[in-house]
Design a protein around this motif. Structure first.
Motif, short mmCIF file in Angstrom:
data_model
loop_
_atom_site.label_atom_id
_atom_site.label_comp_id
_atom_site.label_asym_id
_atom_site.label_seq_id
_atom_site.Cartn_x
_atom_site.Cartn_y
_atom_site.Cartn_z
N GLY A 58 -23.48 -33.17 -38.98
CA GLY A 58 -22.42 -33.29 -39.96
C GLY A 58 -21.99 -34.73 -40.13
N GLY A 59 -21.21 -34.98 -41.17
CA GLY A 59 -20.73 -36.32 -41.41
C GLY A 59 -20.12 -36.44 -42.79
N LEU A 60 -19.92 -37.67 -43.19
CA LEU A 60 -19.32 -37.97 -44.49
C LEU A 60 -20.43 -38.36 -45.47
CD1 LEU A 60 -16.91 -38.60 -46.37
CD2 LEU A 60 -16.87 -40.89 -45.35
N VAL A 61 -20.41 -37.74 -46.63
CA VAL A 61 -21.42 -38.03 -47.64
C VAL A 61 -20.76 -37.98 -49.01
CG1 VAL A 61 -22.13 -35.61 -47.85
CG2 VAL A 61 -23.75 -37.44 -48.44
N GLN A 62 -21.28 -38.76 -49.93
CA GLN A 62 -20.76 -38.72 -51.30
C GLN A 62 -21.31 -37.50 -52.04
OE1 GLN A 62 -21.76 -42.56 -53.04
NE2 GLN A 62 -19.67 -43.29 -52.65
N ALA A 63 -20.59 -37.06 -53.02
CA ALA A 63 -21.06 -35.96 -53.85
C ALA A 63 -22.42 -36.31 -54.42
CB ALA A 63 -20.06 -35.67 -54.96
N GLY A 64 -23.32 -35.34 -54.39
CA GLY A 64 -24.69 -35.57 -54.83
C GLY A 64 -25.63 -35.97 -53.72
N GLY A 65 -25.07 -36.30 -52.57
CA GLY A 65 -25.88 -36.72 -51.44
C GLY A 65 -26.44 -35.56 -50.64
N SER A 66 -27.08 -35.91 -49.52
CA SER A 66 -27.76 -34.92 -48.69
C SER A 66 -27.40 -35.10 -47.22
CB SER A 66 -29.28 -35.03 -48.84
OG SER A 66 -29.69 -34.81 -50.17
N LEU A 67 -27.47 -34.00 -46.50
CA LEU A 67 -27.34 -34.00 -45.05
C LEU A 67 -28.28 -32.94 -44.50
CD1 LEU A 67 -23.48 -34.16 -44.31
CD2 LEU A 67 -25.17 -35.92 -43.77
N ARG A 68 -28.71 -33.15 -43.26
CA ARG A 68 -29.48 -32.11 -42.58
C ARG A 68 -28.77 -31.74 -41.28
NH1 ARG A 68 -35.61 -31.67 -40.13
NH2 ARG A 68 -34.73 -33.00 -38.48
N LEU A 69 -28.39 -30.51 -41.17
CA LEU A 69 -27.78 -30.00 -39.96
C LEU A 69 -28.86 -29.43 -39.05
CD1 LEU A 69 -24.68 -28.12 -41.41
CD2 LEU A 69 -24.94 -30.55 -40.89
N SER A 70 -28.62 -29.57 -37.75
CA SER A 70 -29.52 -28.99 -36.75
C SER A 70 -28.72 -28.13 -35.79
CB SER A 70 -30.23 -30.09 -35.96
OG SER A 70 -31.01 -30.91 -36.80
#
Length: 123
Positions: free
Chosen positions: A8-20
């Motif tokens: 998890g973390g901080l991301v701008q709208a439209g961005g991506s993250l990968r959770l494990s």
């Protein structure tokens, strides 16, 4: 069985993250896996689920086409790739595991829960 979620973390709208989510302990008891999320002031809701084999997946309508759940059984790990993130996706994300093998979408069907990882989406 312990489930440890991360990514998890901080991301701008439209961005991506990968959770494990890594399972440890008596992992032979963990088959179907899923991700849920809980936003402030709201109930925990289903996001995505995957069967033991990985061949079957299921998504909430709100994330379909943007999120992808996958797993690596050799690593006892399940992933949630989140693309095109929206402010409405901001929540604490929880991974969950079950002794059942099929795709599961309801909270009470899961036996094990991770501690949650916070996803913040800025607009």
């Amino acid at each position: 069985v312990q489930l440890q979620a991360s990514g998890g973390g901080l991301v701008q709208a439209g961005g991506s993250l990968r959770l494990s989510c890594v399972a440890s302990g008596r992992t032979v008891s963990v088959h179907a896996m899923g991700w849920f999320r809980q936003a402030p002031g709201k109930e925990r809701e289903f996001v995505a689920a995957i069967s033991w084999s990985g061949y079957s997946t299921y998504y909430a309508d709100s994330v379909k086409g943007r999120f992808t759940i996958s797993r690596d059984n050799a690593k006892n790990t399940v992933y949630l790739q989140m693309n095109s993130l929206e402010p409405e996706d901001m929540a604490v994300y929880y991974c969950a595991g079950s002794s059942r093998v099929a795709v599961l979408t309801r909270i009470h069907e899961y036996d094990y829960w991770g501690q949650g990882t916070l996803v913040t989406v800025s607009s």
